[in-house]
Design an enzyme around this catalytic site. Sequence first.
Site, PDB file in Angstrom:
ATOM      1  N   GLU A   1      -0.554  -2.042   5.144  1.00  0.00           N
ATOM      2  CA  GLU A   1       0.429  -1.978   6.227  1.00  0.00           C
ATOM      3  C   GLU A   1       0.362  -0.635   6.947  1.00  0.00           C
ATOM      4  O   GLU A   1       0.498  -0.563   8.164  1.00  0.00           O
ATOM      5  CB  GLU A   1       1.849  -2.214   5.679  1.00  0.00           C
ATOM      6  CG  GLU A   1       2.923  -2.307   6.748  1.00  0.00           C
ATOM      7  CD  GLU A   1       3.409  -0.953   7.259  1.00  0.00           C
ATOM      8  OE1 GLU A   1       3.683  -0.828   8.476  1.00  0.00           O
ATOM      9  OE2 GLU A   1       3.503  -0.010   6.455  1.00  0.00           O
TER      10      GLU A   1
ATOM     11  N   ASP B   1       0.804  -1.219   0.000  1.00  0.00           N
ATOM     12  CA  ASP B   1       0.000   0.000   0.000  1.00  0.00           C
ATOM     13  C   ASP B   1       0.838   1.271   0.000  1.00  0.00           C
ATOM     14  O   ASP B   1       2.006   1.272   0.371  1.00  0.00           O
ATOM     15  CB  ASP B   1      -0.963   0.012   1.190  1.00  0.00           C
ATOM     16  CG  ASP B   1      -0.248  -0.115   2.534  1.00  0.00           C
ATOM     17  OD1 ASP B   1       0.754  -0.859   2.609  1.00  0.00           O
ATOM     18  OD2 ASP B   1      -0.673   0.537   3.507  1.00  0.00           O
TER      19      ASP B   1
ATOM     20  N   HIS C   1       7.411   9.161   4.308  1.00  0.00           N
ATOM     21  CA  HIS C   1       6.107   9.829   4.424  1.00  0.00           C
ATOM     22  C   HIS C   1       6.187  11.299   4.031  1.00  0.00           C
ATOM     23  O   HIS C   1       5.409  12.124   4.507  1.00  0.00           O
ATOM     24  CB  HIS C   1       5.542   9.684   5.848  1.00  0.00           C
ATOM     25  CG  HIS C   1       5.151   8.291   6.192  1.00  0.00           C
ATOM     26  ND1 HIS C   1       4.088   7.985   7.025  1.00  0.00           N
ATOM     27  CD2 HIS C   1       5.670   7.085   5.825  1.00  0.00           C
ATOM     28  CE1 HIS C   1       3.979   6.663   7.140  1.00  0.00           C
ATOM     29  NE2 HIS C   1       4.935   6.103   6.424  1.00  0.00           N
TER      30      HIS C   1
END
Length: 388
Positions: A138, A80, A361
């Site tokens: 995840e 993902d 991220h």
Amino acid sequence: MTDIKELILAEKANISTIRQVLHKIPEIGFSVEKTAGFVADHLGSIPGLEVTTGIAGTGVLGVLNTGKPGKTLLLRADMDALPIGEETGLAFASTHDQMMHACGHDGNMAMLLITAGLLAGLADRLSGTIKFMFQPAEEWPGGAKPMIEAGILENPKVDYAVACHLWPALPAGTLGVKSGIMMSAASVFDVEIIGKGGHGAMPHLCVDALDTACQVVNALQRVVSRQLNPMSPSVVTVGSLHAGSVANAIPEKAQLSGTTRTFDPEIWANYPKILEPVIKGVCDAMGASYEFKFTQGYPPLENDPDMVARVKESMVKVVGADHIKEPESSMGAEDVSFVFEKTKGCYFWVGSGFEGCAPLHNSRFDFDESVLLLGVETFVRVSLDMLG
């Protein structure tokens, strides 16, 4: 005998192509249909692999049965992406709006897909069974546990599990691993504050949900510093707060959400009992009510010491002892921890850091694709060393 390094170096162009194709089609959570389809098609093109799809919705499992008795090793990658708009400017940037592989799962998948092909070609040097696990969600809410519940650790029963992740906090060319807890337990909480709305010029006639929420946020920041043992690192973060829509009205409701992190399984289990009295106390004092929802997330990721020792022996053949690092444990979390609760597991990091690189991220996260070959070689050598 085939030279492993030469075999893997020959896959440089292939691994780059796979990574870039996957990078273009990021998907979120369990909704990884295109990604899972690509993974399944690639695994299905490898002679000797049995492929199962639709596990826990979109999970994929490839199984290499050598036909010889032996142990079962599971290798895992996550599929993902994140709900982040990409700003890398890459020629192969995301084609899906507000979705990006900003955590390197495109690289993780590419490593394991190439590994599967190589190990299938080396099956005559292996015994037992290797399972290649590709899991959704995840990042959240977690795809490993439902895949376990669907039976992926059985028939044959998995004895060992190994997983890896790109890690920009370590320099490219290094590998990181340590015994014991490597990543934290994680959970999520949501709070709705209910007050009494009204005119912004008449606060005495209202119960200010926004002000109450602000006080709740401040109080929660003191949980770690004043209620928890300072020798047990923990985090409480409120990452979202929403209330009101106009400047001259006091909102009736406010919503906030956050995450908890800890290395201590007991604190992880007791966080709801720790947080809710704080929220209740503030709301009672402000004359507001509340609704509290706590979602227990992932347990701490704990590496088995014997597995770490075996994986390190394989890593020495990949990068040499001087380039194997023992990193600090991270407050990040990983739901492969559910797999490790039921098997002997080892999780390692593939260093991807370079000067000026963006962190995980981040909308500008990227890496040098050559580091992926180190992850592949580690997977291959661990498999040969453990099942050879």
